[in-house]
Enzyme design. Structure first.
Site, PDB file in Angstrom:
ATOM      1  N   ILE A  43       0.865  -1.176   0.000  1.00 53.11           N
ATOM      2  CA  ILE A  43       0.000   0.000   0.000  1.00 53.11           C
ATOM      3  C   ILE A  43       0.906   1.232   0.000  1.00 53.11           C
ATOM      4  O   ILE A  43       1.686   1.432   0.943  1.00 53.11           O
ATOM      5  CB  ILE A  43      -0.902   0.036   1.269  1.00 53.11           C
ATOM      6  CG1 ILE A  43      -1.703  -1.260   1.435  1.00 53.11           C
ATOM      7  CG2 ILE A  43      -1.825   1.265   1.240  1.00 53.11           C
ATOM      8  CD1 ILE A  43      -2.802  -1.497   0.435  1.00 53.11           C
ATOM      9  N   GLU A  44       0.833   2.008  -1.067  1.00 55.48           N
ATOM     10  CA  GLU A  44       1.727   3.165  -1.205  1.00 55.48           C
ATOM     11  C   GLU A  44       1.034   4.465  -0.796  1.00 55.48           C
ATOM     12  O   GLU A  44      -0.174   4.506  -0.528  1.00 55.48           O
ATOM     13  CB  GLU A  44       2.231   3.234  -2.646  1.00 55.48           C
ATOM     14  CG  GLU A  44       3.006   1.978  -3.019  1.00 55.48           C
ATOM     15  CD  GLU A  44       3.710   2.037  -4.346  1.00 55.48           C
ATOM     16  OE1 GLU A  44       3.354   2.888  -5.200  1.00 55.48           O
ATOM     17  OE2 GLU A  44       4.641   1.215  -4.531  1.00 55.48           O
ATOM     18  N   CYS A  53       4.981  -2.534   2.741  1.00 51.41           N
ATOM     19  CA  CYS A  53       5.156  -3.737   1.918  1.00 51.41           C
ATOM     20  C   CYS A  53       4.078  -4.791   2.184  1.00 51.41           C
ATOM     21  O   CYS A  53       3.505  -4.864   3.280  1.00 51.41           O
ATOM     22  CB  CYS A  53       6.505  -4.370   2.202  1.00 51.41           C
ATOM     23  SG  CYS A  53       7.899  -3.414   1.638  1.00 51.41           S
ATOM     24  N   GLU A  55       4.462  -8.038   2.592  1.00 53.50           N
ATOM     25  CA  GLU A  55       4.799  -9.031   3.626  1.00 53.50           C
ATOM     26  C   GLU A  55       4.435  -8.511   5.008  1.00 53.50           C
ATOM     27  O   GLU A  55       3.877  -9.220   5.839  1.00 53.50           O
ATOM     28  CB  GLU A  55       6.299  -9.354   3.611  1.00 53.50           C
ATOM     29  CG  GLU A  55       6.820  -9.892   2.311  1.00 53.50           C
ATOM     30  CD  GLU A  55       7.315  -8.799   1.383  1.00 53.50           C
ATOM     31  OE1 GLU A  55       6.578  -7.826   1.116  1.00 53.50           O
ATOM     32  OE2 GLU A  55       8.432  -8.923   0.906  1.00 53.50           O
TER      33      GLU A  55
HETATM   34  N1  THU Z   1       7.571  -4.019  -1.966  1.00 59.82           N
HETATM   35  C1  THU Z   1       6.908  -4.988  -1.261  1.00 59.82           C
HETATM   36  O1  THU Z   1       5.690  -4.879  -1.015  1.00 59.82           O
HETATM   37  N2  THU Z   1       7.603  -6.070  -0.851  1.00 59.82           N
HETATM   38  C2  THU Z   1       8.914  -6.294  -1.139  1.00 59.82           C
HETATM   39  O2  THU Z   1       9.487  -7.265  -0.671  1.00 59.82           O
HETATM   40  C3  THU Z   1       9.632  -5.374  -2.019  1.00 59.82           C
HETATM   41  C4  THU Z   1       8.983  -4.063  -2.240  1.00 59.82           C
HETATM   42  C5  THU Z   1       6.795  -2.867  -2.426  1.00 59.82           C
HETATM   43  C6  THU Z   1       7.121  -1.558  -1.742  1.00 59.82           C
HETATM   44  C7  THU Z   1       6.720  -0.562  -2.812  1.00 59.82           C
HETATM   45  O3  THU Z   1       5.316  -0.336  -2.714  1.00 59.82           O
HETATM   46  C8  THU Z   1       6.979  -1.290  -4.128  1.00 59.82           C
HETATM   47  O4  THU Z   1       7.047  -2.660  -3.806  1.00 59.82           O
HETATM   48  C9  THU Z   1       8.242  -0.864  -4.835  1.00 59.82           C
HETATM   49  O5  THU Z   1       9.336  -0.939  -4.002  1.00 59.82           O
END
Ligand code: THU
Length: 133
Positions: A43-44, A53, A55
């Protein structure tokens, strides 16, 4: 539920990603002893450091449903990457604290590549609560 089924759940969760800034969708799924599955997606936010992230969202989702560390049996993640998607450093730190040693972490991509690891392999020499004593 086996790891292939959990990967499918992670790929379903990936569809819930809110990632308009990176356009990089990640999904995660956590399996418990009793067979329940807790999902997470990244979720950004326009304030970039606030992005969360997949996970960590899956792990926190499980915790908020009172899942105990010892009841977590597997965590899968999936993204559209050339190699199985690997957890970032921040997620490795959280995984090392909230999942037991030896818990299978299943990394995958959309092409069907799979790599299996563990919290201690992802983050050797982890900082932990013991260091705060
Ligand atoms: N991201 C994840 O959700 N998990 C990871 O292990 C690597 C990165 C997400 C964070 C961000 O929203 C996007 O991927 C780009 O980095």
């Amino acid at each position: 539920m086996n790891k292939e089924e959990l990967i499918k759940k992670a790929q379903e969760a990936r569809k819930l990603s809110y990632s308009p800034y990176s356009n990089f969708k990640v999904g995660a799924a956590l399996l418990t002893k009793s067979g329940e599955v807790y999902l997470g997606a990244n979720i950004e936010n326009s304030s970039y450091p606030l992005c969360m992230c997949a996970e960590r969202n899956a792990i926190y989702n499980a915790m908020l449903h009172k899942v105990k560390r010892e009841d977590i049996v597997m965590l899968a993640l999936s993204a559209d990457t050339p190699e199985p998607c690997s957890p970032c450093g921040a997620c490795r730190q959280v995984i090392s604290e909230l999942l037991k040693e030896g818990t299978p972490i299943i990394m995958s991509n959309l092409k069907g590549d799979i790599k299996e690891t563990t919290p201690e392999e992802l983050l050797p020499f982890a900082f932990s609560g013991d260091d705060l004593q």
